[in-house]
Scaffold this motif. Structure first.
Motif, PDB file in Angstrom:
ATOM      1  N   VAL A  65       0.850  -5.385  -4.073  1.00  0.00           N
ATOM      2  CA  VAL A  65       1.882  -4.603  -3.603  1.00  0.00           C
ATOM      3  C   VAL A  65       3.422  -5.003  -4.257  1.00  0.00           C
ATOM      4  CG1 VAL A  65       3.409  -3.966  -1.494  1.00  0.00           C
ATOM      5  CG2 VAL A  65       0.534  -4.540  -1.424  1.00  0.00           C
ATOM      6  N   LEU A  66       3.960  -4.039  -4.779  1.00  0.00           N
ATOM      7  CA  LEU A  66       4.904  -4.033  -5.469  1.00  0.00           C
ATOM      8  C   LEU A  66       6.441  -3.830  -4.703  1.00  0.00           C
ATOM      9  CD1 LEU A  66       4.652  -2.547  -9.110  1.00  0.00           C
ATOM     10  CD2 LEU A  66       4.599  -4.789  -8.564  1.00  0.00           C
ATOM     11  N   PHE A  67       6.032  -2.974  -3.834  1.00  0.00           N
ATOM     12  CA  PHE A  67       7.280  -2.389  -3.124  1.00  0.00           C
ATOM     13  C   PHE A  67       6.848  -1.692  -1.919  1.00  0.00           C
ATOM     14  CE2 PHE A  67      10.211   1.112  -2.674  1.00  0.00           C
ATOM     15  CZ  PHE A  67      11.340   0.632  -2.738  1.00  0.00           C
ATOM     16  N   ARG A  68       7.677  -2.047  -0.880  1.00  0.00           N
ATOM     17  CA  ARG A  68       7.268  -1.468   0.450  1.00  0.00           C
ATOM     18  C   ARG A  68       8.672  -0.947   1.109  1.00  0.00           C
ATOM     19  NH1 ARG A  68       2.928  -2.454   3.616  1.00  0.00           N
ATOM     20  NH2 ARG A  68       2.171  -4.502   2.339  1.00  0.00           N
ATOM     21  N   LEU A  69       8.541   0.251   1.470  1.00  0.00           N
ATOM     22  CA  LEU A  69       9.681   0.688   2.249  1.00  0.00           C
ATOM     23  C   LEU A  69       9.207   1.495   3.227  1.00  0.00           C
ATOM     24  CD1 LEU A  69      12.991   1.137   1.194  1.00  0.00           C
ATOM     25  CD2 LEU A  69      12.244   3.577   1.159  1.00  0.00           C
ATOM     26  N   GLY A  70       9.417   1.332   4.646  1.00  0.00           N
ATOM     27  CA  GLY A  70       8.748   2.032   5.698  1.00  0.00           C
ATOM     28  C   GLY A  70       7.481   2.238   5.273  1.00  0.00           C
ATOM     29  N   TRP A  71       6.996   3.417   5.406  1.00  0.00           N
ATOM     30  CA  TRP A  71       5.520   3.828   5.206  1.00  0.00           C
ATOM     31  C   TRP A  71       5.313   3.988   3.780  1.00  0.00           C
ATOM     32  CZ3 TRP A  71       5.224   8.678   2.987  1.00  0.00           C
ATOM     33  CH2 TRP A  71       6.492   9.348   3.023  1.00  0.00           C
ATOM     34  N   ILE A  72       5.932   3.666   2.944  1.00  0.00           N
ATOM     35  CA  ILE A  72       5.679   4.152   1.567  1.00  0.00           C
ATOM     36  C   ILE A  72       5.473   2.513   0.790  1.00  0.00           C
ATOM     37  CG2 ILE A  72       6.473   4.586  -0.914  1.00  0.00           C
ATOM     38  CD1 ILE A  72       8.468   6.441   0.715  1.00  0.00           C
ATOM     39  N   THR A  73       4.142   2.481   0.382  1.00  0.00           N
ATOM     40  CA  THR A  73       3.901   1.120  -0.272  1.00  0.00           C
ATOM     41  C   THR A  73       3.391   1.931  -1.744  1.00  0.00           C
ATOM     42  OG1 THR A  73       2.612   0.830   1.767  1.00  0.00           O
ATOM     43  CG2 THR A  73       2.647  -0.852   0.174  1.00  0.00           C
ATOM     44  N   ILE A  74       3.993   0.883  -2.843  1.00  0.00           N
ATOM     45  CA  ILE A  74       3.817   1.073  -4.139  1.00  0.00           C
ATOM     46  C   ILE A  74       2.863   0.004  -4.709  1.00  0.00           C
ATOM     47  CG2 ILE A  74       4.693   1.516  -6.393  1.00  0.00           C
ATOM     48  CD1 ILE A  74       6.706   3.272  -4.972  1.00  0.00           C
ATOM     49  N   TYR A  75       1.532   0.261  -5.195  1.00  0.00           N
ATOM     50  CA  TYR A  75       0.696  -0.879  -5.668  1.00  0.00           C
ATOM     51  C   TYR A  75       0.933  -0.841  -7.228  1.00  0.00           C
ATOM     52  CZ  TYR A  75      -1.590  -0.915  -1.225  1.00  0.00           C
ATOM     53  OH  TYR A  75      -1.608  -0.661   0.144  1.00  0.00           O
ATOM     54  N   GLU A  76       0.736  -2.172  -7.817  1.00  0.00           N
ATOM     55  CA  GLU A  76       0.735  -2.361  -9.060  1.00  0.00           C
ATOM     56  C   GLU A  76       0.024  -1.479  -9.963  1.00  0.00           C
ATOM     57  OE1 GLU A  76       0.019  -6.338 -10.418  1.00  0.00           O
ATOM     58  OE2 GLU A  76       0.195  -5.940 -12.286  1.00  0.00           O
ATOM     59  N   GLU A  77      -1.174  -1.281  -9.469  1.00  0.00           N
ATOM     60  CA  GLU A  77      -2.334  -0.268 -10.366  1.00  0.00           C
ATOM     61  C   GLU A  77      -1.682   1.133 -10.341  1.00  0.00           C
ATOM     62  OE1 GLU A  77      -5.681  -0.380 -12.907  1.00  0.00           O
ATOM     63  OE2 GLU A  77      -4.348  -1.973 -11.924  1.00  0.00           O
ATOM     64  N   GLY A  78      -1.193   1.533  -9.193  1.00  0.00           N
ATOM     65  CA  GLY A  78      -0.615   2.768  -9.044  1.00  0.00           C
ATOM     66  C   GLY A  78       0.284   3.217 -10.005  1.00  0.00           C
ATOM     67  N   LEU A  79       1.286   2.352 -10.150  1.00  0.00           N
ATOM     68  CA  LEU A  79       2.601   2.221 -11.059  1.00  0.00           C
ATOM     69  C   LEU A  79       1.800   2.421 -12.415  1.00  0.00           C
ATOM     70  CD1 LEU A  79       5.556   2.396 -11.078  1.00  0.00           C
ATOM     71  CD2 LEU A  79       5.312   0.029 -11.458  1.00  0.00           C
TER      72      LEU A  79
END
Lengths: 194, 265
Positions: free
Chosen positions: B93-107
Motif C-alpha cells: 500500500v502506497l497511499f491511503r486517504l479515506g476509502w481510496i487506497t493506492i497499491y504499488e502494483e496499481g501505480l
C-alpha cells in the motif's frame, strides 16, 4: 480473382470515396457507448456488390477502412476498430447480395437485408467475444473482462447495437433502392456487356 | 476543410522523416508497434519514450499538431490510468486517504500501460503527420508487391485507393452543391427529428451515386485512350528511392530492439 476492367476499378474507387466520406459523418446513438457509431458507409459497398459482384463490395469496404486508418487515424494506434468495421461490413453486404441475387425482387431485397442484419449481428457478437474485445484488452489494457462480464456486455450492448445499426441502414437502403433499382440494374447490364 | 480532405493529417515540413522513403517509414512504424510490447520495466519504457520523443523532434512537426491529434484520446489514457490505479490491488500500500487506497502494483501498471498506449498513438501519428496519403499508397503498393505472386491484385488495389483519394475533395464539393440545391428547394438538413434527418440524406445520396458513375465513365475512357494497361511495365511519375537515411533509421530501430531484449526482465 479475374482481372477487373478499368471502368469497374474506377467506379469502385469512386464508391469507396463516397463510402469514406459517409464514414466521417458517423454518429453515436444515445443509449450506446461512444465507440459504437452508426454510419451509412455500407450503402455504397452494397451498391458496388449489386452492380459489380461481391468482390467489389469487399473492395469498397477494404479501401474505405485503409483510407480511414491512414487519413483519420485510429484511437488506439492499432487498427482494431477498422478490422472490426471491415468484418461487420462484409458480413452485412455479402449475405444481402446472395439472397437478393437468388430472388431479384423488392421483397427479396428486404428479406436479404433482414438476413444480412441477422448474420452481421450474430457473427459480430461471436467475433467480439473471441477476438475483438480480447484485442482491445490486449492493446489498450482495458482491465481484462471475465467471460460472464463479456457476455453481458455483448448481449446488452453489442448485439442490440448491431441489430439497430442493421435496421437503420436497411431502412435507408430500401428508400434508396426503390428509387434506384432500374438504374442499378441498367448499370449491371452495361457492365456485363462491356 | 478541402485541404484537410486531400492531405489527411499531413503537415508539410523540411525534415529527415518527411524525406524518408514511405516504405521504410511503414516498416519502421509496424516494427515499433511490435517492439512496444517488449518493454516491461522502468528502463525499457524510458528508452522507448526517449526514442519516440527523438522521432517527434526529428519530424519537426509543431507540437500543437501532435496535441490536436492526441486530444480525443487523452481522456481515454487518463481513464485507463485511474482504472488501474484504483482497481489493481497487488503489492504494497502506497497511499491511503479515506476509502481510496493506492497499491504499488496499481501505480506501476497504470503508468506503464498508459505510457504504452500513449507511445503507440504518438508513433502512428508521426507516420500520418509526415507522409501524404498518396505516398502511403505508393509505399503500400511497393511493399505488398510480393502478394502479386499469389494473384492478389496489389496494383489494382493501389490504383483504386489513389482514385478514391483523388476524388474525396471533388465529392465533398459535389455534396455541398447538391445540399445547397436541395436546401433551395426546401429540404432541411440541420434540424427536425432524427427520422426526418435520415430521410433527408436520400435526395443527397442518389445524385451523388449517379454523378460518380458518370465521372467514372469519363475517367475510364480517358485512361484507356492514354494507353493504361495495368501495372506491368508502368513508369511512375513519383519514384520511390531507398536512401542511406532509410537504412540508418531501420538500423537504429534494430539496435533499440536488441537493447530492449537485453534489458527486459
Amino acid at each position: 480473382m479475374k482481372k477487373l476492367n478499368i471502368k469497374t476499378m474506377v467506379a469502385i474507387g469512386m464508391l469507396s470515396s463516397i463510402s469514406y466520406v459517409l464514414m466521417l459523418l458517423n454518429f453515436p446513438i444515445p443509449p450506446f457507448p461512444q465507440f459504437l457509431m452508426i454510419d451509412f458507409s455500407d450503402i455504397p459497398a452494397l451498391i458496388a456488390a449489386l452492380i459489380f459482384g461481391p468482390a467489389a463490395g469487399i473492395l469498397v469496404e477494404l479501401i474505405k477502412n485503409i483510407l480511414d486508418y491512414f487519413m483519420t487515424g485510429s484511437a488506439t494506434g492499432v487498427p482494431v476498430g477498422h478490422i472490426a468495421n471491415f468484418a461487420a461490413g462484409i458480413l452485412f453486404v455479402l449475405p444481402t447480395y446472395y439472397v437478393y441475387s437468388k430472388l431479384k425482387t423488392k421483397k427479396g431485397m428486404t428479406f436479404g437485408l433482414v438476413i444480412g442484419t441477422m448474420v452481421m449481428a450474430v457473427i459480430m457478437s461471436v467475433l467480439n467475444y473471441l477476438v475483438i474485445l480480447p484485442a482491445y484488452t490486449f492493446f489498450l489494457n482495458f482491465p481484462a473482462m471475465s467471460a460472464p462480464e463479456m457476455r453481458t456486455m455483448i448481449v446488452t450492448g453489442i448485439l442490440p447495437f448491431n441489430i439497430i445499426k442493421g435496421v437503420i441502414i436497411s431502412f435507408v437502403f430500401m428508400l434508396i433502392f426503390t428509387r434506384m433499382r432500374t438504374w442499378v440494374e441498367k448499370q449491371a447490364v452495361i457492365k456485363s456487356a462491356a | 476543410m478541402m485541404d484537410k480532405m486531400i492531405f489527411g493529417r499531413y503537415v508539410p515540413a523540411e525534415s529527415v522523416l518527411h524525406r524518408m522513403d514511405p516504405r521504410s517509414k511503414l516498416v519502421l512504424i509496424f516494427l515499433f508497434v511490435c517492439i512496444v510490447f517488449l518493454a516491461n520495466n522502468m528502463l525499457t519504457y524510458g528508452l522507448l519514450t526517449v526514442y519516440t520523443f527523438l522521432m517527434i523532434a526529428l519530424s519537426k512537426v509543431p507540437i500543437r499538431f501532435i496535441y490536436t491529434g492526441l486530444k480525443p484520446v487523452l481522456l481515454l489514457v487518463i481513464f485507463t490510468l485511474f482504472l488501474h490505479l484504483f482497481l489493481t490491488k497487488e503489492g504494497e500500500v502506497l497511499f491511503r486517504l479515506g476509502w481510496i487506497t493506492i497499491y504499488e502494483e496499481g501505480l506501476r501498471q497504470g503508468i506503464f500501460i498508459s505510457l504504452r498506449f500513449f507511445l503507440l498513438i504518438l508513433m502512428t501519428s508521426i507516420l500520418t503527420l509526415t507522409t501524404t496519403p498518396i505516398e502511403i499508397t505508393d509505399g503500400l503498393e511497393s511493399l505488398l508487391a510480393p502478394l502479386n505472386k499469389i494473384k492478389f491484385p496489389v496494383h489494382e488495389l493501389a490504383l483504386m485507393m489513389s482514385i478514391s483519394l483523388r476524388f474525396i475533395p471533388t465529392l465533398m464539393q459535389e455534396t455541398d452543391k447538391i445540399m445547397k440545391a436541395q436546401t433551395a428547394r426546401g429540404v432541411d438538413f440541420s434540424s427536425g427529428p432524427i427520422k426526418e434527418r435520415i430521410k433527408a440524406i436520400i435526395p443527397l445520396l442518389i445524385p451523388l451515386f449517379v454523378s460518380s458513375f458518370k465521372r467514372a465513365e469519363e475517367l475510364a475512357v480517358a485512361m484507356e485512350s492514354r494507353g493504361y494497361r495495368g501495372g506491368e511495365g508502368r513508369t511512375k511519375y513519383r519514384q520511390l528511392s531507398w536512401g542511406l537515411k532509410d537504412t540508418a533509421m531501420l538500423a537504429m530501430l534494430a539496435a533499440l530492439t536488441l537493447v530492449l531484449i537485453l534489458l527486459r526482465t
